[in-house]
Each structure stands twice: as C-alpha cells, then as structure tokens.
Scaffold this active site. Structure first.
Site, PDB file in Angstrom:
ATOM      1  N   LEU A  11      47.873  75.610 -41.121  1.00 48.10           N
ATOM      2  CA  LEU A  11      48.041  74.770 -42.315  1.00 48.10           C
ATOM      3  C   LEU A  11      47.277  73.454 -42.199  1.00 48.10           C
ATOM      4  O   LEU A  11      47.804  72.384 -42.511  1.00 48.10           O
ATOM      5  CB  LEU A  11      49.535  74.531 -42.581  1.00 48.10           C
ATOM      6  CG  LEU A  11      50.300  75.786 -43.031  1.00 48.10           C
ATOM      7  CD1 LEU A  11      51.803  75.539 -43.048  1.00 48.10           C
ATOM      8  CD2 LEU A  11      49.825  76.255 -44.411  1.00 48.10           C
ATOM      9  N   ASN A  33      52.488  77.638 -38.947  1.00 48.34           N
ATOM     10  CA  ASN A  33      51.603  76.689 -38.266  1.00 48.34           C
ATOM     11  C   ASN A  33      52.159  76.462 -36.868  1.00 48.34           C
ATOM     12  O   ASN A  33      53.380  76.449 -36.678  1.00 48.34           O
ATOM     13  CB  ASN A  33      51.559  75.367 -39.041  1.00 48.34           C
ATOM     14  CG  ASN A  33      50.409  74.505 -38.572  1.00 48.34           C
ATOM     15  OD1 ASN A  33      49.259  74.790 -38.866  1.00 48.34           O
ATOM     16  ND2 ASN A  33      50.719  73.471 -37.800  1.00 48.34           N
ATOM     17  N   ARG A  34      51.245  76.266 -35.908  1.00 45.77           N
ATOM     18  CA  ARG A  34      51.689  76.100 -34.515  1.00 45.77           C
ATOM     19  C   ARG A  34      52.678  74.932 -34.393  1.00 45.77           C
ATOM     20  O   ARG A  34      53.670  75.015 -33.726  1.00 45.77           O
ATOM     21  CB  ARG A  34      50.464  75.892 -33.623  1.00 45.77           C
ATOM     22  CG  ARG A  34      50.649  76.432 -32.239  1.00 45.77           C
ATOM     23  CD  ARG A  34      49.375  76.366 -31.489  1.00 45.77           C
ATOM     24  NE  ARG A  34      48.636  75.140 -31.840  1.00 45.77           N
ATOM     25  CZ  ARG A  34      47.685  74.612 -31.111  1.00 45.77           C
ATOM     26  NH1 ARG A  34      47.324  75.184 -29.994  1.00 45.77           N
ATOM     27  NH2 ARG A  34      47.053  73.519 -31.484  1.00 45.77           N
ATOM     28  N   SER A 127      33.895  78.965 -48.948  1.00 41.34           N
ATOM     29  CA  SER A 127      33.181  77.702 -49.179  1.00 41.34           C
ATOM     30  C   SER A 127      33.722  76.953 -50.385  1.00 41.34           C
ATOM     31  O   SER A 127      34.170  77.557 -51.348  1.00 41.34           O
ATOM     32  CB  SER A 127      31.691  77.963 -49.389  1.00 41.34           C
ATOM     33  OG  SER A 127      31.057  76.740 -49.729  1.00 41.34           O
ATOM     34  N   LYS A 181      27.941  83.158 -44.903  1.00 38.01           N
ATOM     35  CA  LYS A 181      28.494  81.789 -44.934  1.00 38.01           C
ATOM     36  C   LYS A 181      27.621  80.853 -44.083  1.00 38.01           C
ATOM     37  O   LYS A 181      27.392  79.695 -44.461  1.00 38.01           O
ATOM     38  CB  LYS A 181      29.947  81.778 -44.448  1.00 38.01           C
ATOM     39  CG  LYS A 181      30.549  80.379 -44.370  1.00 38.01           C
ATOM     40  CD  LYS A 181      30.754  79.774 -45.745  1.00 38.01           C
ATOM     41  CE  LYS A 181      30.877  78.272 -45.858  1.00 38.01           C
ATOM     42  NZ  LYS A 181      31.502  77.432 -44.954  1.00 38.01           N
ATOM     43  N   HIS A 184      24.583  80.129 -46.026  1.00 41.14           N
ATOM     44  CA  HIS A 184      25.008  79.177 -47.071  1.00 41.14           C
ATOM     45  C   HIS A 184      24.984  77.759 -46.499  1.00 41.14           C
ATOM     46  O   HIS A 184      24.459  76.827 -47.119  1.00 41.14           O
ATOM     47  CB  HIS A 184      26.413  79.529 -47.564  1.00 41.14           C
ATOM     48  CG  HIS A 184      27.076  78.446 -48.375  1.00 41.14           C
ATOM     49  ND1 HIS A 184      27.640  77.321 -47.800  1.00 41.14           N
ATOM     50  CD2 HIS A 184      27.229  78.285 -49.711  1.00 41.14           C
ATOM     51  CE1 HIS A 184      28.111  76.526 -48.742  1.00 41.14           C
ATOM     52  NE2 HIS A 184      27.881  77.090 -49.916  1.00 41.14           N
ATOM     53  N   ASN A 185      25.547  77.603 -45.307  1.00 35.93           N
ATOM     54  CA  ASN A 185      25.605  76.261 -44.726  1.00 35.93           C
ATOM     55  C   ASN A 185      24.220  75.768 -44.303  1.00 35.93           C
ATOM     56  O   ASN A 185      23.934  74.572 -44.400  1.00 35.93           O
ATOM     57  CB  ASN A 185      26.579  76.233 -43.553  1.00 35.93           C
ATOM     58  CG  ASN A 185      28.005  76.129 -44.037  1.00 35.93           C
ATOM     59  OD1 ASN A 185      28.350  76.638 -45.099  1.00 35.93           O
ATOM     60  ND2 ASN A 185      28.857  75.461 -43.274  1.00 35.93           N
ATOM     61  N   GLU A 188      22.830  74.610 -47.351  1.00 37.37           N
ATOM     62  CA  GLU A 188      23.564  73.368 -47.666  1.00 37.37           C
ATOM     63  C   GLU A 188      22.934  72.174 -46.915  1.00 37.37           C
ATOM     64  O   GLU A 188      22.673  71.122 -47.507  1.00 37.37           O
ATOM     65  CB  GLU A 188      25.025  73.565 -47.264  1.00 37.37           C
ATOM     66  CG  GLU A 188      25.933  72.354 -47.371  1.00 37.37           C
ATOM     67  CD  GLU A 188      27.345  72.683 -46.833  1.00 37.37           C
ATOM     68  OE1 GLU A 188      27.968  73.643 -47.308  1.00 37.37           O
ATOM     69  OE2 GLU A 188      27.819  71.970 -45.912  1.00 37.37           O
ATOM     70  N   TYR A 189      22.671  72.370 -45.620  1.00 34.09           N
ATOM     71  CA  TYR A 189      22.036  71.306 -44.820  1.00 34.09           C
ATOM     72  C   TYR A 189      20.685  70.918 -45.439  1.00 34.09           C
ATOM     73  O   TYR A 189      20.346  69.740 -45.542  1.00 34.09           O
ATOM     74  CB  TYR A 189      21.769  71.780 -43.391  1.00 34.09           C
ATOM     75  CG  TYR A 189      22.914  71.680 -42.413  1.00 34.09           C
ATOM     76  CD1 TYR A 189      24.218  72.018 -42.766  1.00 34.09           C
ATOM     77  CD2 TYR A 189      22.687  71.279 -41.091  1.00 34.09           C
ATOM     78  CE1 TYR A 189      25.253  71.956 -41.832  1.00 34.09           C
ATOM     79  CE2 TYR A 189      23.709  71.201 -40.166  1.00 34.09           C
ATOM     80  CZ  TYR A 189      24.990  71.552 -40.539  1.00 34.09           C
ATOM     81  OH  TYR A 189      26.009  71.490 -39.615  1.00 34.09           O
ATOM     82  N   ARG A 286      19.276  66.050 -38.766  1.00 36.41           N
ATOM     83  CA  ARG A 286      20.635  65.592 -38.413  1.00 36.41           C
ATOM     84  C   ARG A 286      20.661  65.157 -36.949  1.00 36.41           C
ATOM     85  O   ARG A 286      21.292  64.160 -36.591  1.00 36.41           O
ATOM     86  CB  ARG A 286      21.662  66.703 -38.639  1.00 36.41           C
ATOM     87  CG  ARG A 286      21.973  66.902 -40.087  1.00 36.41           C
ATOM     88  CD  ARG A 286      23.375  67.449 -40.301  1.00 36.41           C
ATOM     89  NE  ARG A 286      23.526  67.839 -41.688  1.00 36.41           N
ATOM     90  CZ  ARG A 286      24.653  68.245 -42.234  1.00 36.41           C
ATOM     91  NH1 ARG A 286      25.745  68.342 -41.507  1.00 36.41           N
ATOM     92  NH2 ARG A 286      24.715  68.587 -43.493  1.00 36.41           N
ATOM     93  N   ARG A 438      -4.796  84.407 -26.772  1.00 37.49           N
ATOM     94  CA  ARG A 438      -3.870  85.252 -26.004  1.00 37.49           C
ATOM     95  C   ARG A 438      -4.631  86.328 -25.243  1.00 37.49           C
ATOM     96  O   ARG A 438      -4.310  86.678 -24.120  1.00 37.49           O
ATOM     97  CB  ARG A 438      -2.849  85.915 -26.942  1.00 37.49           C
ATOM     98  CG  ARG A 438      -1.831  84.937 -27.520  1.00 37.49           C
ATOM     99  CD  ARG A 438      -0.875  85.625 -28.480  1.00 37.49           C
ATOM    100  NE  ARG A 438       0.066  86.491 -27.799  1.00 37.49           N
ATOM    101  CZ  ARG A 438       0.152  87.800 -27.940  1.00 37.49           C
ATOM    102  NH1 ARG A 438      -0.666  88.411 -28.772  1.00 37.49           N
ATOM    103  NH2 ARG A 438       1.048  88.491 -27.289  1.00 37.49           N
TER     104      ARG A 438
HETATM  105  C1  6PG Z   1      31.701  74.657 -47.298  1.00 31.26           C
HETATM  106  C2  6PG Z   1      31.249  73.698 -46.243  1.00 31.26           C
HETATM  107  C3  6PG Z   1      32.294  73.629 -45.179  1.00 31.26           C
HETATM  108  C4  6PG Z   1      32.233  72.397 -44.335  1.00 31.26           C
HETATM  109  C5  6PG Z   1      31.229  72.469 -43.257  1.00 31.26           C
HETATM  110  C6  6PG Z   1      30.389  71.250 -43.123  1.00 31.26           C
HETATM  111  O1  6PG Z   1      30.936  75.563 -47.576  1.00 31.26           O
HETATM  112  O2  6PG Z   1      32.796  74.471 -47.822  1.00 31.26           O
HETATM  113  O3  6PG Z   1      30.044  74.099 -45.686  1.00 31.26           O
HETATM  114  O4  6PG Z   1      32.269  74.822 -44.479  1.00 31.26           O
HETATM  115  O5  6PG Z   1      32.095  71.248 -45.061  1.00 31.26           O
HETATM  116  O6  6PG Z   1      31.991  72.640 -42.094  1.00 31.26           O
HETATM  117  O7  6PG Z   1      29.596  71.454 -42.053  1.00 31.26           O
HETATM  118  P1  6PG Z   1      29.058  70.314 -41.107  1.00 31.26           P
HETATM  119  O8  6PG Z   1      30.249  69.606 -40.526  1.00 31.26           O
HETATM  120  O9  6PG Z   1      28.305  71.085 -40.088  1.00 31.26           O
HETATM  121  O10 6PG Z   1      28.244  69.421 -41.982  1.00 31.26           O
END
Ligand code: 6PG
Length: 463
Positions: A11, A33-34, A127, A181, A184-185, A188-189, A286, A438
């Site tokens: 949670l 939750n633990r 996400s 996913k 996706h990230n 996102e970056y 980053r 090469r």
């Molecule tokens: C999402 C985000 C989510 C989270 C990441 C951020 O799709 O909802 O990507 O998974 O915000 O963990 O990643 P960083 O901490 O690596 O920026």
C-alpha cells in the site's frame, strides 16, 4: 474462501491509489501491507470506498478473503522484494492462483519468474503516476492469455480510456508487458530531455523567464505537441515560489533522479543491437546532471555560453521533429524485441495503449497507431503522415542544433536525433572505412559492393 474479487499487496503511493481505483469500479479488493498500521490507515482514509476494501493483517487473512481461483496484485518495489513476497505468499496459495506483478520490474526478472514459478503469473506495466493509478492508468500486460482473461474485467475497468477504448491490453508473452513499460520510460526520459533542452535554449539562449515559457508551452500544447508532458511543463514553469517570491523552477536543483527503467532501456537496446540514440542521450544527460560539482568547476574553467537568435516557432518545430525521431527509435526497439523474444507484440497495440493514462500520452500516439496499421512492418519515418512531418520540421531541428552548438548551449538529445536522421537517410554510409580497418588489423573480411562477394580481403592480407 472469501468473497473479495482481487487481492493487492503493497500500500505505497501507487498500490493505495490502485486499490482505491479498483474499489471505486465496484470490485471488492482485499489489501495487505507489511506494516499493518498502514493497512488500517489506508482503510480509514478510504471513505465510502472502505465498504469494498477488506483490510488483512496477515497473508493468511488475505488469501482467506479472496474468491478462488485467487488473483493477487503485487505493488512492491521491483527486484528482490518481489521474489521475497512471492515466496512468503506461496504457502497460502493453491496451484492455480494467479500472481500479478504490477511494479516496474525488469522484464528479465519477469521472464525468470514465469519460467521458474509453478503457478500462473502475469508481468504488468502500469503507467500514469499516482493520479493515473487512482483514476485510470495505462496497463501493459505480458503473459498467458488465459491468465490475462481472468483479471481482464478488473484491469480494463480501472484503466484509462481513450475515446471509450480501454488502455489495458495483453501486449505479448511473458516479459513483454514489463519490456513495453521500460521502453515507455525510455521514451519518457527522451521526451522530458527534449523539453528540458528547449527550456534551456529559452532560458540561456533567449533570456526568457519561466512565466513566459509557461505561456509558450501552453500554446504548444494546443498544437502538434499536445501532450501530458508539455502540459505539466507549462505548469512547472508557471509555478511560483513563496519563499523567494520568484519562479519555483529557479530554485529546483538541476540534478535529475532516476530509478533505473530508462537505463534498462538503453542497456537492452545494446543487447538487441537496435539504435536508440535519443533515449541513450537522455539517460546520459541525467547522469551528467548528477555531476553538479564538476559542472561548477568546468563552468569556471571554460566559461559559459552565448545568446541565441531563434524564433519560437523554429523551436517548436525542432521539438516536434525530435519527438518523432525519438518515438521512431522506441517503436523500432519494440519491433526488434518482438522478433528476438518471439513475442506477438504489435506496435499499433502499444501505441493505442499509450494514448491515455500514461506519462507519455499525447495526441500524436493516436496517429502513430494509425501509421503502423497503414504501413505494417515499416518504421515511423517511412509512414506517409510522419514522413511529411519530418520533411516539414527537419530544417528547424538542424537550425536549432546548429545555433545551439554555435552558442555553446547543450542539446544532446536534439543533436542525437539529428545525427540519427542524417545517418539513416544516407544510402551510402561510411562503415566501408570501418570494414576496411577491421580487415586491415584483424582480417575480418568485407563484402564487395560491386560483386556482392563476401569474405574479401585487402592487399594487406598478402603482406
Ligand atoms: C510512469 C512513470 C513511473 C515513474 C518512474 C519515474 O510511467 O508512471 O514512468 O513509472 O514515475 O519510476 O522514473 P525515474 O525515477 O527513473 O525518473
């Protein structure tokens, strides 16, 4: 056996939001939750939804509260905690009970778990941050269709909807959901880095203040760039800091955090041998942002940058171009992975899944889904709609990269996008020189352009 429809372990921020979302859609959710106190606090704060939440202090109580065959979502930190949780849960489960890992797992861990666990298991990417989890995330499933079918009603009900269509789907076998996913990230970056570079050019090159930039981002959000990330960039730029009575953005430390998913994407791209230079540049940026002390020292040693003369329309077009090239790379990586791992993963399904709920949601993703349908098996750059956008905007990207480089302003992701475009549209590249080298030092052999003969050597082979 109990009556709850689904179980949820963990949670934390995302787990709590997801549990409330499930209860709100009319399902009864048993939660554990633990730290037991957290479970009780959660139920107390659930308000009216508490009537569809069963608070469980032990795993035995959780499994006892569920209908069979059980389905339990894990929302615990990725890595060892997932294995530990599965291990402690196992004694209370029946053979056909389903465990769903909905955390940000590395897809290789998901593949391993699916192979070694003797029970139904799904790896699901979620996400949308806390807001998405609470009111409708994008849900990227991986695993067996029969297992997916068992939880599909819950997952589609809680997911975001794009024009009525749920953004929840089984996208492929075993680790495919968590792989999607990760990509996706990675995107996102890159999307965030491209926006940050644009912000940097407005700040350092054009001398604009955050409130002005907020207006610009707001306007861009009405056009081709319309997206969640542009929308929140406008809000971040507009935010006021009471302590300094100035823009909040000016007091935020310029070192980006990262939990690792973007890095995983870059690592996997290397394993697959698929080029994603914009995403790699974003991950590297980053890492560079974290080296604050060194940047301070080098700024003193080498001096700063010059001002720029650029139109805001040109910046907008450059950002559109960079974005198309970055998504091209992400989707190409998905195609390469589908082939390498024998997944039925379709890029149009992924694009559709990303249209709402997730962090990279944007108007453009709907067009991308259509582009993959119209031109199956092709890269985005070849799809007529996006080819036209690229032709229209590549000049702006070039102008921005040239101007920024001339002024000494960093645009690593934009430059990577431009380098990728120029490399990929060169019918005769320069790797013939590499092949010659090469062969010279290692007799690795080359293919002749004129005859197609392979395993050829230069005169140095006889020396
Ligand atoms: C999402 C985000 C989510 C989270 C990441 C951020 O799709 O909802 O990507 O998974 O915000 O963990 O990643 P960083 O901490 O690596 O920026």
């Amino acid at each position: 056996m109990g009556q709850a429809d689904i179980g949820l372990i963990g949670l934390g921020t995302m787990g709590s939001a997801l549990a409330l979302n499930i209860a709100e859609k009319g399902f009864t959710v048993a939660v554990f939750n633990r730290t037991v106190a957290k479970t009780h606090a959660f139920v107390e704060e659930a308000g009216e939804l508490a009537e569809r939440v069963v608070a469980c202090d032990t795993l035995e109580a959780l499994t006892g509260a569920l209908k069979g065959p059980r389905a339990i979502i894990l929302m615990v930190p990725a890595g060892n905690p997932v294995d530990e949780q599965i291990e402690s849960l196992d004694p209370y489960l029946d053979a056909d009970d389903l465990v769903i890992d909905a955390g940000n797992a590395n897809f290789r861990d998901t593949m391993r778990r699916m192979e070694t666990l003797e029970r139904p298991f799904l790896g699901v990417g979620v996400s949308g941050g806390e807001e998405g989890a609470r009111h409708g995330p994008a849900i990227m499933g991986g695993g067996n269709p029969d297992h997916w079918a068992r939880v599909e009603p819950v997952l589609t009900a809680i997911s975001a909807k794009f024009e009525g269509a749920p953004c929840a789907a089984l996208l492929g076998e075993n680790g495919a959901g968590h792989f999607v996913k990760a990509v996706h990230n990675g995107i996102e970056y890159a999307d965030m880095q491209l926006i940050a570079e644009t912000y940097g050019l407005m700040r350092d090159g054009l001398g604009m203040a955050p409130p002005q930039m907020a207006e610009v981002f707001g306007e861009w959000n009405e056009g081709r760039l319309a997206s969640y990330l542009i929308e929140i960039s406008a809000e971040v730029a507009a935010a006021h800091d009471a302590a300094t009575d100035g823009p909040l953005l000016d007091v935020i430390v310029d070192a980006a955090g990262q939990k690792g998913t973007g890095r995983w994407t870059a690592i996997e791209a290397q394993h697959l041998g698929t080029p994603i230079p914009v995403i790699e540049a974003a991950v590297a940026a980053r890492n560079m942002s974290a080296q604050r002390e060194l940047r301070g020292v080098l700024a003193d040693a080498f001096g700063g940058a010059d001002k720029l003369d650029l139109k805001l329309d040109t910046l907008e077009a450059a950002l559109i171009c960079g974005k198309v090239l970055c998504y091209t790379q992400g989707f190409d990586m998905l195609r390469a992975a589908a082939e390498a791992f024998d997944w039925t993963l379709m890029r149009e399904d992924v694009a559709r899944n990303w249209r709402a709920g997730c962090i990279i949601r944007s108007a453009m993703l709907d067009d991308m889904a259509e582009a993959f349908e119209v031109a199956p098996g092709r890269t985005l750059m070849e799809a007529p709609y996006f080819a036209e956008i690229l032709s229209e905007t590549i000049g702006a990207l070039r102008e921005v990269v040239v101007a920024a480089s001339g002024a000494g302003l960093p645009v690593p992701a934009m430059a990577a996008a431009l380098g990728y475009f120029d490399t990929m549209r060169m019918a005769r590249g320069t790797a013939n020189m590499i092949q010659g080298q090469r062969d010279y030092f290692g007799l690795h052999g080359f293919v002749r352009e004129d005859t197609g003969d392979s395993d050829q050597h230069g005169p140095w082979a006889d020396e």
